[in-house]
Motif scaffolding. Structure first.
Motif, PDB file in Angstrom:
ATOM      1  N   SER A 102       1.035  -1.121  -0.005  1.00 38.44           N
ATOM      2  CA  SER A 102       0.095   0.185   0.097  1.00 38.44           C
ATOM      3  C   SER A 102       0.762   1.041   0.189  1.00 38.44           C
ATOM      4  N   GLY A 103       2.092   1.219   0.614  1.00 40.11           N
ATOM      5  CA  GLY A 103       2.734   2.278   0.697  1.00 40.11           C
ATOM      6  C   GLY A 103       3.401   2.881  -0.749  1.00 40.11           C
ATOM      7  N   ALA A 104       3.526   1.741  -1.526  1.00 40.36           N
ATOM      8  CA  ALA A 104       3.812   2.085  -2.973  1.00 40.36           C
ATOM      9  C   ALA A 104       2.667   2.971  -3.790  1.00 40.36           C
ATOM     10  N   LEU A 105       1.578   2.694  -3.396  1.00 41.53           N
ATOM     11  CA  LEU A 105       0.344   3.424  -3.992  1.00 41.53           C
ATOM     12  C   LEU A 105       0.400   4.739  -3.521  1.00 41.53           C
ATOM     13  N   TYR A 106       0.923   5.047  -1.965  1.00 43.05           N
ATOM     14  CA  TYR A 106       0.941   6.547  -1.681  1.00 43.05           C
ATOM     15  C   TYR A 106       2.252   6.941  -2.417  1.00 43.05           C
ATOM     16  N   ARG A 107       3.150   6.347  -2.480  1.00 40.40           N
ATOM     17  CA  ARG A 107       4.427   7.037  -3.024  1.00 40.40           C
ATOM     18  C   ARG A 107       4.049   7.204  -4.622  1.00 40.40           C
ATOM     19  N   GLY A 108       3.409   6.304  -5.349  1.00 34.13           N
ATOM     20  CA  GLY A 108       2.986   6.699  -6.560  1.00 34.13           C
ATOM     21  C   GLY A 108       2.283   7.819  -6.552  1.00 34.13           C
ATOM     22  N   VAL A 109       1.302   8.013  -5.888  1.00 32.62           N
ATOM     23  CA  VAL A 109       0.502   9.345  -5.790  1.00 32.62           C
ATOM     24  C   VAL A 109       1.127  10.519  -5.635  1.00 32.62           C
TER      25      VAL A 109
ATOM     26  N   ASN B 179       5.213  21.553   0.734  1.00 36.42           N
ATOM     27  CA  ASN B 179       4.025  20.796   0.968  1.00 36.42           C
ATOM     28  C   ASN B 179       2.694  21.399   0.951  1.00 36.42           C
ATOM     29  N   GLU B 180       2.503  22.459   0.176  1.00 38.57           N
ATOM     30  CA  GLU B 180       1.076  22.589   0.111  1.00 38.57           C
ATOM     31  C   GLU B 180       0.554  22.046  -1.108  1.00 38.57           C
ATOM     32  N   ILE B 181      -0.797  21.442  -1.021  1.00 36.59           N
ATOM     33  CA  ILE B 181      -1.510  20.630  -2.052  1.00 36.59           C
ATOM     34  C   ILE B 181      -2.373  21.401  -2.538  1.00 36.59           C
ATOM     35  N   ASN B 182      -2.319  21.540  -3.954  1.00 33.00           N
ATOM     36  CA  ASN B 182      -3.227  22.037  -4.682  1.00 33.00           C
ATOM     37  C   ASN B 182      -4.642  20.855  -4.774  1.00 33.00           C
ATOM     38  N   PRO B 183      -5.860  21.452  -4.417  1.00 35.52           N
ATOM     39  CA  PRO B 183      -7.007  20.460  -4.464  1.00 35.52           C
ATOM     40  C   PRO B 183      -7.416  19.898  -5.587  1.00 35.52           C
ATOM     41  N   ALA B 184      -7.018  20.416  -6.768  1.00 38.72           N
ATOM     42  CA  ALA B 184      -7.386  20.115  -7.919  1.00 38.72           C
ATOM     43  C   ALA B 184      -6.519  18.579  -7.904  1.00 38.72           C
ATOM     44  N   LEU B 185      -5.779  18.197  -7.097  1.00 39.21           N
ATOM     45  CA  LEU B 185      -5.282  16.693  -7.188  1.00 39.21           C
ATOM     46  C   LEU B 185      -6.355  15.836  -7.072  1.00 39.21           C
ATOM     47  N   GLU B 186      -7.348  16.070  -6.233  1.00 41.18           N
ATOM     48  CA  GLU B 186      -8.228  15.163  -5.984  1.00 41.18           C
ATOM     49  C   GLU B 186      -9.174  14.481  -7.418  1.00 41.18           C
ATOM     50  N   ALA B 187      -9.410  15.571  -8.468  1.00 39.73           N
ATOM     51  CA  ALA B 187      -9.964  15.259  -9.575  1.00 39.73           C
ATOM     52  C   ALA B 187      -9.090  14.629 -10.308  1.00 39.73           C
ATOM     53  N   ALA B 188      -7.724  15.043 -10.398  1.00 37.86           N
ATOM     54  CA  ALA B 188      -6.726  14.342 -11.056  1.00 37.86           C
ATOM     55  C   ALA B 188      -6.532  12.964 -10.976  1.00 37.86           C
ATOM     56  N   LEU B 189      -6.732  12.669  -9.789  1.00 36.15           N
ATOM     57  CA  LEU B 189      -6.709  11.247  -9.346  1.00 36.15           C
ATOM     58  C   LEU B 189      -7.562  10.076 -10.003  1.00 36.15           C
ATOM     59  N   GLN B 190      -8.670  10.754 -10.387  1.00 32.87           N
ATOM     60  CA  GLN B 190      -9.582   9.789 -11.142  1.00 32.87           C
ATOM     61  C   GLN B 190      -8.879   9.453 -12.563  1.00 32.87           C
ATOM     62  N   GLY B 191      -8.057  10.184 -12.989  1.00 29.44           N
ATOM     63  CA  GLY B 191      -7.230   9.822 -14.370  1.00 29.44           C
ATOM     64  C   GLY B 191      -6.024   9.000 -13.991  1.00 29.44           C
ATOM     65  N   LEU B 192      -5.646   8.884 -12.737  1.00 23.80           N
ATOM     66  CA  LEU B 192      -4.361   8.215 -12.646  1.00 23.80           C
ATOM     67  C   LEU B 192      -4.408   6.520 -12.613  1.00 23.80           C
ATOM     68  N   ASP B 193      -3.704   5.989 -13.588  1.00 21.95           N
ATOM     69  CA  ASP B 193      -3.717   4.695 -13.582  1.00 21.95           C
ATOM     70  C   ASP B 193      -2.361   4.163 -13.092  1.00 21.95           C
ATOM     71  N   LEU B 194      -2.826   3.763 -11.617  1.00 20.68           N
ATOM     72  CA  LEU B 194      -1.532   3.197 -10.924  1.00 20.68           C
ATOM     73  C   LEU B 194      -1.825   1.875 -10.678  1.00 20.68           C
ATOM     74  N   TRP B 195      -1.008   0.837 -10.845  1.00 22.59           N
ATOM     75  CA  TRP B 195      -1.099  -0.735 -10.740  1.00 22.59           C
ATOM     76  C   TRP B 195       0.143  -1.252 -10.393  1.00 22.59           C
ATOM     77  N   PHE B 196       0.121  -2.469 -10.163  1.00 24.18           N
ATOM     78  CA  PHE B 196       1.261  -3.307  -9.853  1.00 24.18           C
ATOM     79  C   PHE B 196       1.339  -4.585 -10.827  1.00 24.18           C
ATOM     80  N   ALA B 197       2.487  -4.868 -11.223  1.00 21.35           N
ATOM     81  CA  ALA B 197       2.778  -5.965 -12.209  1.00 21.35           C
ATOM     82  C   ALA B 197       2.796  -7.070 -11.342  1.00 21.35           C
ATOM     83  N   SER B 198       2.757  -8.223 -12.069  1.00 18.50           N
ATOM     84  CA  SER B 198       2.832  -9.601 -11.166  1.00 18.50           C
ATOM     85  C   SER B 198       4.094  -9.756 -10.459  1.00 18.50           C
ATOM     86  N   ASP B 199       5.152  -9.015 -10.879  1.00 21.31           N
ATOM     87  CA  ASP B 199       6.599  -9.135 -10.048  1.00 21.31           C
ATOM     88  C   ASP B 199       6.361  -7.881  -9.290  1.00 21.31           C
TER      89      ASP B 199
END
Ligand code: DC
Length: 229
Positions: A36-43, A57-77
């Motif tokens: 799960s940490g890899a997913l937080y690191r990916g974001v 460390n100021e976070i632009n709230p537009a990140l929330e909408a942008a996450l909808q298009g973020l294709d974050l995944w794990f390969a089988s390895d």
């Protein structure tokens, strides 16, 4: 030993060796491993590259909408990808480590990661590591482990890991980064790092990884009355 279709949750402080342990355990049991940490690191990498987070460390709230298009995944390895791009190396750098805790403290980021973990976990036979797996993400996990180790042992492990990867870390900076992450991770409002009341504590300051595996296998055997094949 034939283990039923259970969920194993491994939580604990940074650099306690959760992922190496969970990976090995997954291999031994024929379970899926989810980091799960890899997913937080990916974001975090995504937020840095797309300038959703400032150096202070100021976070632009537009990140929330942008996450909808973020294709974050794990390969089988177990390597982490954004779309076609493998980001395994980038997400383990100090640059990402230094901003991952503020990103992981944002409630919509946590919702994004939790949803992904539920989607990937399917029907079980999965071992996951993180900070809030046993408390928030999978509170019904059949086996919960809370990993800890002495701070100086953890800093040295992280330092050695970075050196192995060809980075040039400064031990004091690694110690400080761990201290800060421990603090933020345990004090944030949304699902802070804490031990689930039914989690077993595993202090591995003086244990080898095979001793840890034997210890957890013993727990599983005891819980499900299993015997070696
Ligand atoms: O396990 P790790 O060091 O790769 O995790 C990176 C950061 O992600 C960690 O500092 C805290 C955060 N994290 C979290 O808040 N909840 C999780 N379940 C896993 C990681």
């Amino acid at each position: 030993m034939t283990v039923p279709d259970i969920i194993i949750a491994i939580d604990g402080y940074s650099s306690t060796g959760k992922s190496s342990f969970a990976k090995l355990m997954a291999k031994e049991l024929g379970f899926l491993y989810l980091d799960s940490g890899a997913l937080y690191r990916g974001v975090t990498l995504f937020a840095q590259e797309e300038k959703f987070i400032s150096p202070s460390n100021e976070i632009n709230p537009a990140l929330e909408a942008a996450l909808q298009g973020l294709d974050l995944w794990f390969a089988s390895d177990n390597r982490t990808f954004i779309g076609e791009r493998c980001i395994e190396k980038e997400i383990r750098t100090m640059e990402v480590s230094s901003q991952v805790s503020p990103i992981a403290a944002v409630p919509y980021v946590r919702r994004f990661v939790d949803a992904k973990l539920h989607e990937l976990a399917g029907g079980g036979r999965v071992i996951m590591d993180g900070r809030d797996i046993g408390t928030t993400v999978f509170p019904n996990a059949e086996i919960k482990i809370f990993m800890t180790a002495a701070p100086e042992v953890r800093a040295q492990r992280r330092y050695d890991e970075l050196v192995m990867k060809g980075e040039n870390p400064v031990l004091e900076e690694v110690q400080e980064n761990l201290r800060q992450r421990d603090y933020i991770d345990s004090h944030r409002e949304t699902s802070p790092l804490s031990r689930a009341s039914d989690a077993f504590i595993l202090d591995n300051s003086n244990m080898t990884i095979s001793e840890e595996v034997a210890w957890v296998k013993g727990l599983i055997k005891g819980k499900f009355n299993l015997y070696d094949d």
